[in-house]
Design a protein around this motif. Structure first.
Motif, PDB file in Angstrom:
ATOM      1  N   PRO A 175      40.858  83.179  81.487  1.00  0.00           N
ATOM      2  CA  PRO A 175      40.188  83.391  80.185  1.00  0.00           C
ATOM      3  C   PRO A 175      39.572  84.780  80.120  1.00  0.00           C
ATOM      4  CG  PRO A 175      38.796  82.073  81.609  1.00  0.00           C
ATOM      5  CD  PRO A 175      40.058  82.313  82.382  1.00  0.00           C
ATOM      6  N   THR A 176      40.424  85.794  79.982  1.00  0.00           N
ATOM      7  CA  THR A 176      39.964  87.180  80.106  1.00  0.00           C
ATOM      8  C   THR A 176      38.958  87.595  79.034  1.00  0.00           C
ATOM      9  OG1 THR A 176      41.951  87.870  78.892  1.00  0.00           O
ATOM     10  CG2 THR A 176      42.042  87.969  81.287  1.00  0.00           C
ATOM     11  N   ASP A 177      38.915  86.839  77.915  1.00  0.00           N
ATOM     12  CA  ASP A 177      37.935  87.197  76.883  1.00  0.00           C
ATOM     13  C   ASP A 177      36.638  86.403  77.016  1.00  0.00           C
ATOM     14  OD1 ASP A 177      39.183  84.829  76.254  1.00  0.00           O
ATOM     15  OD2 ASP A 177      39.440  85.260  74.119  1.00  0.00           O
ATOM     16  N   LYS A 178      36.526  85.607  78.073  1.00  0.00           N
ATOM     17  CA  LYS A 178      35.300  84.864  78.322  1.00  0.00           C
ATOM     18  C   LYS A 178      34.227  85.823  78.842  1.00  0.00           C
ATOM     19  CE  LYS A 178      33.641  80.802  80.895  1.00  0.00           C
ATOM     20  NZ  LYS A 178      34.013  79.764  81.899  1.00  0.00           N
ATOM     21  N   PRO A 179      33.029  85.803  78.283  1.00  0.00           N
ATOM     22  CA  PRO A 179      32.017  86.810  78.627  1.00  0.00           C
ATOM     23  C   PRO A 179      31.714  86.923  80.117  1.00  0.00           C
ATOM     24  CG  PRO A 179      31.353  85.603  76.672  1.00  0.00           C
ATOM     25  CD  PRO A 179      32.582  84.911  77.190  1.00  0.00           C
ATOM     26  N   ASP A 180      31.650  85.799  80.853  1.00  0.00           N
ATOM     27  CA  ASP A 180      31.270  85.864  82.254  1.00  0.00           C
ATOM     28  C   ASP A 180      32.458  85.762  83.196  1.00  0.00           C
ATOM     29  OD1 ASP A 180      31.885  83.263  81.682  1.00  0.00           O
ATOM     30  OD2 ASP A 180      30.209  82.381  82.801  1.00  0.00           O
ATOM     31  N   PHE A 181      33.659  85.943  82.678  1.00  0.00           N
ATOM     32  CA  PHE A 181      34.846  85.801  83.510  1.00  0.00           C
ATOM     33  C   PHE A 181      35.162  87.107  84.232  1.00  0.00           C
ATOM     34  CE2 PHE A 181      39.490  86.112  84.102  1.00  0.00           C
ATOM     35  CZ  PHE A 181      39.678  85.005  84.935  1.00  0.00           C
ATOM     36  N   THR A 182      35.410  87.009  85.519  1.00  0.00           N
ATOM     37  CA  THR A 182      35.827  88.150  86.317  1.00  0.00           C
ATOM     38  C   THR A 182      37.324  88.048  86.556  1.00  0.00           C
ATOM     39  OG1 THR A 182      33.687  88.245  87.444  1.00  0.00           O
ATOM     40  CG2 THR A 182      35.527  89.395  88.484  1.00  0.00           C
ATOM     41  N   LYS A 183      38.055  89.053  86.125  1.00  0.00           N
ATOM     42  CA  LYS A 183      39.506  89.031  86.267  1.00  0.00           C
ATOM     43  C   LYS A 183      39.898  88.936  87.730  1.00  0.00           C
ATOM     44  CE  LYS A 183      43.712  91.428  84.840  1.00  0.00           C
ATOM     45  NZ  LYS A 183      44.285  92.583  84.105  1.00  0.00           N
ATOM     46  N   VAL A 184      40.887  88.112  88.016  1.00  0.00           N
ATOM     47  CA  VAL A 184      41.330  87.916  89.390  1.00  0.00           C
ATOM     48  C   VAL A 184      42.047  89.162  89.877  1.00  0.00           C
ATOM     49  CG1 VAL A 184      42.773  86.525  90.920  1.00  0.00           C
ATOM     50  CG2 VAL A 184      41.552  85.430  89.029  1.00  0.00           C
ATOM     51  N   ASN A 185      41.668  89.614  91.070  1.00  0.00           N
ATOM     52  CA  ASN A 185      42.364  90.729  91.710  1.00  0.00           C
ATOM     53  C   ASN A 185      42.572  90.399  93.182  1.00  0.00           C
ATOM     54  OD1 ASN A 185      39.923  91.337  93.117  1.00  0.00           O
ATOM     55  ND2 ASN A 185      39.230  92.617  91.407  1.00  0.00           N
ATOM     56  N   ALA A 186      43.194  91.318  93.901  1.00  0.00           N
ATOM     57  CA  ALA A 186      43.545  91.050  95.293  1.00  0.00           C
ATOM     58  C   ALA A 186      42.321  90.712  96.140  1.00  0.00           C
ATOM     59  CB  ALA A 186      44.277  92.257  95.887  1.00  0.00           C
ATOM     60  N   GLU A 187      41.228  91.419  95.897  1.00  0.00           N
ATOM     61  CA  GLU A 187      40.036  91.228  96.717  1.00  0.00           C
ATOM     62  C   GLU A 187      39.339  89.906  96.421  1.00  0.00           C
ATOM     63  OE1 GLU A 187      35.797  93.460  97.819  1.00  0.00           O
ATOM     64  OE2 GLU A 187      37.229  94.396  96.439  1.00  0.00           O
ATOM     65  N   ASN A 188      39.074  89.617  95.134  1.00  0.00           N
ATOM     66  CA  ASN A 188      38.326  88.391  94.867  1.00  0.00           C
ATOM     67  C   ASN A 188      39.183  87.142  95.022  1.00  0.00           C
ATOM     68  OD1 ASN A 188      39.656  88.116  92.322  1.00  0.00           O
ATOM     69  ND2 ASN A 188      38.016  89.206  91.258  1.00  0.00           N
ATOM     70  N   PHE A 189      40.513  87.282  94.933  1.00  0.00           N
ATOM     71  CA  PHE A 189      41.351  86.126  95.257  1.00  0.00           C
ATOM     72  C   PHE A 189      41.178  85.759  96.723  1.00  0.00           C
ATOM     73  CE2 PHE A 189      45.046  83.809  96.617  1.00  0.00           C
ATOM     74  CZ  PHE A 189      45.283  82.929  95.562  1.00  0.00           C
ATOM     75  N   LYS A 190      41.188  86.761  97.588  1.00  0.00           N
ATOM     76  CA  LYS A 190      41.025  86.513  99.027  1.00  0.00           C
ATOM     77  C   LYS A 190      39.658  85.925  99.334  1.00  0.00           C
ATOM     78  CE  LYS A 190      40.960  88.842 103.520  1.00  0.00           C
ATOM     79  NZ  LYS A 190      41.148  90.141 104.236  1.00  0.00           N
ATOM     80  N   GLU A 191      38.614  86.448  98.692  1.00  0.00           N
ATOM     81  CA  GLU A 191      37.248  86.053  99.023  1.00  0.00           C
ATOM     82  C   GLU A 191      36.812  84.759  98.340  1.00  0.00           C
ATOM     83  OE1 GLU A 191      35.481  87.575 101.298  1.00  0.00           O
ATOM     84  OE2 GLU A 191      37.076  89.040 101.613  1.00  0.00           O
ATOM     85  N   ILE A 192      37.327  84.494  97.130  1.00  0.00           N
ATOM     86  CA  ILE A 192      36.826  83.357  96.348  1.00  0.00           C
ATOM     87  C   ILE A 192      37.867  82.268  96.164  1.00  0.00           C
ATOM     88  CG2 ILE A 192      35.886  82.651  94.111  1.00  0.00           C
ATOM     89  CD1 ILE A 192      34.799  85.530  93.800  1.00  0.00           C
ATOM     90  N   TYR A 193      39.003  82.646  95.596  1.00  0.00           N
ATOM     91  CA  TYR A 193      39.946  81.629  95.129  1.00  0.00           C
ATOM     92  C   TYR A 193      40.802  81.035  96.250  1.00  0.00           C
ATOM     93  CZ  TYR A 193      38.481  83.246  90.591  1.00  0.00           C
ATOM     94  OH  TYR A 193      37.723  83.581  89.502  1.00  0.00           O
TER      95      TYR A 193
END
Length: 293
Positions: A175-193
């Motif tokens: 949900p890229t237009d969601k105010p508190d959404f952080t777009k998934v990238n290589a770093e946060n996928f590894k650390e969070i998702y």
């Protein structure tokens, strides 16, 4: 910079047989020749019961006409380019039984990608998929887990395919237009998702490997705004740990510009991880080729 490999074939290509592409098959062939790819596989969309969407688009492949059309092109270009006939089969749990004999029902197919494009009867490509009817945002993490739960069901109940495509496709959008959404990238996928969904991804990959199937390296995410190719390297590591060896490369190109996109970099990446081969397919059976050749 040269984004193309002269060795690795493109095994995920869409032509005008897919509702979301205008590329003529012969133009794709000529472009692949110019790039020196040597081999390609057409994998046009077949998404049975694709849900309603804002574009009113459907992905019902006229498979018999498709096979016959490509058979003629194979003959005409047999001394110039190795052309294979494939399908990207968009699966949902509700369509597994119907499609489980597709390759036997339609002789002439060399290769099938199994892909998950739908979760909760919506394609996450569309922004509307991430919202409730009243306009509030859905919990994206619930959609992510439902996506992987459906995938686990599919690999447990569907066997008529060769590789699973863009396993982490859903993270391409969010949900890229969601105010508190952080777009998934290589770093946060590894650390969070990845830690959050590792257990179910493990079960999916375990099933894929045990059933003699593979996965694809899909570089389509790289020209769609992401900073990693599908699947994320953590998923690739897990696949390798489980004994996975079957890998194809696909640009997921819907136009001529992105055929073979960044295959050189992608092949170098998996070589550095210890993968030794990539695969091509004929009559639904794999051949293995050294990545170092």
């Amino acid at each position: 910079m040269n984004n193309y490999s002269y060795l690795v074939p493109d095994y995920h290509l869409h032509s005008c047989f897919s509702s979301d592409s205008d590329s003529k098959p012969e133009d794709i062939i000529k472009t692949a020749e110019t790039l020196g790819l040597g081999s390609i596989c057409f994998t046009d969309h077949n998404d049975l019961d694709f849900p309603d969407n804002p574009e009113n688009i459907t992905f019902d492949l006229n498979i018999d006409d498709y096979i016959e059309y490509l058979k003629d092109l194979k003959t005409r270009y047999e001394n110039k380019l190795d052309i294979k006939t494939g399908v990207e089969q968009g699966l949902m749990p509700s369509t597994c039984d119907t499609l489980n004999n597709y390759s036997k029902e339609h002789p002439g197919l060399d290769f099938i990608i199994c892909s998950s494009h739908v979760v909760n009867n919506m394609d996450p490509y569309y922004k509307e998929s991430w919202k409730n009817p009243d306009g509030t945002y859905k919990d994206e993490n619930e959609l992510y887990i439902h996506y992987f739960e459906d995938m686990l069901y599919i690999v447990s109940h569907f066997n008529d395919y060769n590789v699973y495509g863009h396993i982490d496709y859903i993270f391409r959008y969010g949900p890229t237009d969601k105010p508190d959404f952080t777009k998934v990238n290589a770093e946060n996928f590894k650390e969070i998702y990845f830690p959050r969904y590792k257990d179910i991804i493990y079960e999916i990959l375990k099933n894929i490997v045990e059933n003699g199937k593979g996965i694809e390296i899909n570089t389509g995410s790289l020209y769609r705004g992401m900073d990693y190719a599908h699947p994320h390297i953590e998923i690739l590591k897990l696949y390798k740990e489980l004994g996975g060896e079957i890998i194809t490369f696909g640009s997921d190109a819907h136009d001529l510009t992105h055929i073979g996109y960044q295959f050189k970099e992608a092949s170098e990446m998996i070589s550095s991880m210890g993968f030794r081969y990539f695969s091509t397919f004929k009559d639904m059976k794999p051949d293995f080729h050294n990545l170092s050749d």
